[in-house]
Design an enzyme around this catalytic site. Structure first.
Site, PDB file in Angstrom:
ATOM      1  CE  LYS A 128      -4.455   0.717  -0.021  1.00 29.02           C
ATOM      2  NZ  LYS A 128      -5.459   0.162  -0.736  1.00 29.02           N
ATOM      3  CG  ASP A 168      -7.101   3.470  -1.545  1.00 29.92           C
ATOM      4  OD1 ASP A 168      -7.369   2.292  -1.359  1.00 29.92           O
ATOM      5  OD2 ASP A 168      -7.179   4.301  -0.679  1.00 29.92           O
TER       6      ASP A 168
END
Length: 447
Positions: A128, A168
């Site tokens: 991430k 995202d």
């Protein structure tokens, strides 16, 4: 040391070591409680200290991102990439541009991503990244300059077979385009280095829809288990990004009614069903607040605050905004509203007390690592298309997505039942995802 002693000792260490990282600590605690039965069955996982090894990312990269605004002022943000686990394949996970981004949040998201990616059955590891940069209120040129500066540093650490970021929160098609352009300028054309790309240079059909559609496909499997049909059901949805928009679209295609969406300032209740075309225009084209939706549709009412505090009857809930958006009072309201099925479209949208309350009330919860895995599943399919220099049809990709989401549900439900957690998909998803990663780690040695 037996499994229970090992888990207790590990948790005590975590609570000291990660006391300043509440989101990461929260996800570790939730995870370890679920997988305890696996450690009892597999003492080799205790012997090899897998919990403590797994909780530390393989690599954390933090870097400065300088850029100039439209007035020529020098600005700076912090960029991150958490490369958490490559046990199953190259690191895979989104980039988030939001002022709340910090190392704790990215570690929590990256840790979840390991097992989400494992559940998809695709050969991808977990990671991430992102920055505390806020795209809201910025011009396209400011976002371009920031993205170019961000990628100038990030490109040193990613690649099609090493680490493949995606979008995202705050990183959509516009941002992916700017990021890809800068990567190409420095490293050359490698269309497999990012996913969520526009179709013209390697994107996949159905990728935009995938997370929202997948969350609905998952809740549909949950309903089938209980002998219920999704048609005719009413659903409360939070968020107004891709996940919320396409969850509403798929619900209505299947005969259900999405009655709400929300953004950072308030929410819409529309008893006749959310007008998805209007919502797309407001949020994706005009980039306006939901007040613009309410002004354009007579049946819609705009309210300030959280949609989860609203008193309205519904059958389903899809929290698709952000982490910990549903706390204990909101969980109590959901129970009062009659909600019996929840599919987590966002990552960890229910805090721990809310989850406990809902499970005690026999609410069937589809956890994020399973229910919102559709996005990364289709990202992996995009990677496959890039490698083969092919483009599959929308129907082909959507059919694969449906099969993947059904398999994820079945694997989570089966694991829960096998380990004495029947009906608890949170435990089942953790167990199913973890076992695959743990087996890979053991077979690869001390890595």
């Amino acid at each position: 040391m037996n499994a229970q002693e090992y888990i207790k000792t590990t948790q005590e260490k975590w609570h000291t070591q990660y006391a300043a990282e509440p989101e990461f600590l929260q996800v570790l605690d939730e995870f370890v409680e679920s997988v305890a039965p696996v450690f009892e069955e597999h003492p080799e996982f205790v012997e090899k200290n897998l919990l403590q090894i797994l909780a530390i990312p393989e690599r954390i990269i933090s870097f400065r991102v300088p850029w100039t605004d439209d007035e020529g002022n020098f600005r700076v943000n912090t960029g991150y990439r958490v490369q958490f686990s490559s046990a199953l394949g190259p690191y895979k996970g989104g980039l988030r541009f939001h002022p709340t981004v910090n190392q704790s949040i990215l570690k929590f998201l990256g840790f979840e991503q390991i097992f989400k990616n494992s559940l998809t059955g695709q050969p991808i590891g977990g990671g991430k990244g992102g920055s505390d940069f806020d795209p809201k209120g910025k011009s396209d040129n400011e976002i371009m300059r920031f993205a170019q500066s961000f990628m100038t540093e990030l490109q040193k650490f990613i690649g099609p077979d090493l680490d493949v970021p995606a979008g995202d929160i705050g990183v959509g098609g516009r941002e992916i385009g700017f990021l890809f352009g800068q990567y190409k300028k420095i490293r050359g054309f490698e269309n497999g280095v990012l996913t969520g790309k526009p179709l013209s240079y390697g994107g996949s059909l159905a990728r935009t829809e995938a997370t929202g559609y997948g969350a609905v496909y998952f809740i549909n499997e949950m309903l089938k288990t209980k002998g219920e049909d999704i048609a005719g059901k009413r659903a409360i949805i939070s968020g107004a990004g891709n996940v919320a928009i396409y969850a509403a679209e798929k619900l209505q295609q299947l005969g259900a009614t999405a009655i709400s969406v929300s953004d950072s300032t308030g929410y819409i209740i529309d008893e006749t069903g959310i007008d998805v075309a209007l919502l797309k225009d407001v949020k994706e084209v005009r980039r306006e607040r939901l007040t613009a939706y309410a002004e354009a549709k007579e049946t819609a009412t705009y309210y300030e605050g959280s949609v989860w505090d609203h008193d309205i009857q519904a059958d389903l809930a899809i929290p698709a905004a952000t982490q910990n958006e549903v706390k204990l009072p909101q969980a109590e309201q959901l129970i009062k509203n009659g909600v019996k099925f929840i599919s987590e479209g966002a990552n960890m949208p229910l805090d721990a007390p809310a989850t406990e309350k809902l499970l005690a009330a026999d609410v069937y919860i589809g956890p994020a690592k399973a229910a919102n895995a559709g996005g990364v599943a289709v990202s992996a399919l995009e990677m496959a298309q890039n490698s083969q220099r092919q483009s599959w049809s929308f129907e082909e990709v959507d059919g694969m997505l449906q099969d993947i989401m059904k398999d994820i549900y079945n694997n989570a439900e089966t694991a829960a039942r096998e380990y004495g957690k029947e009906g608890n998909l949170i435990a089942g998803a953790n167990i199913a995802g973890f076992k695959k990663v743990a087996d890979a780690m053991v077979s690869q040695g001390l890595v």
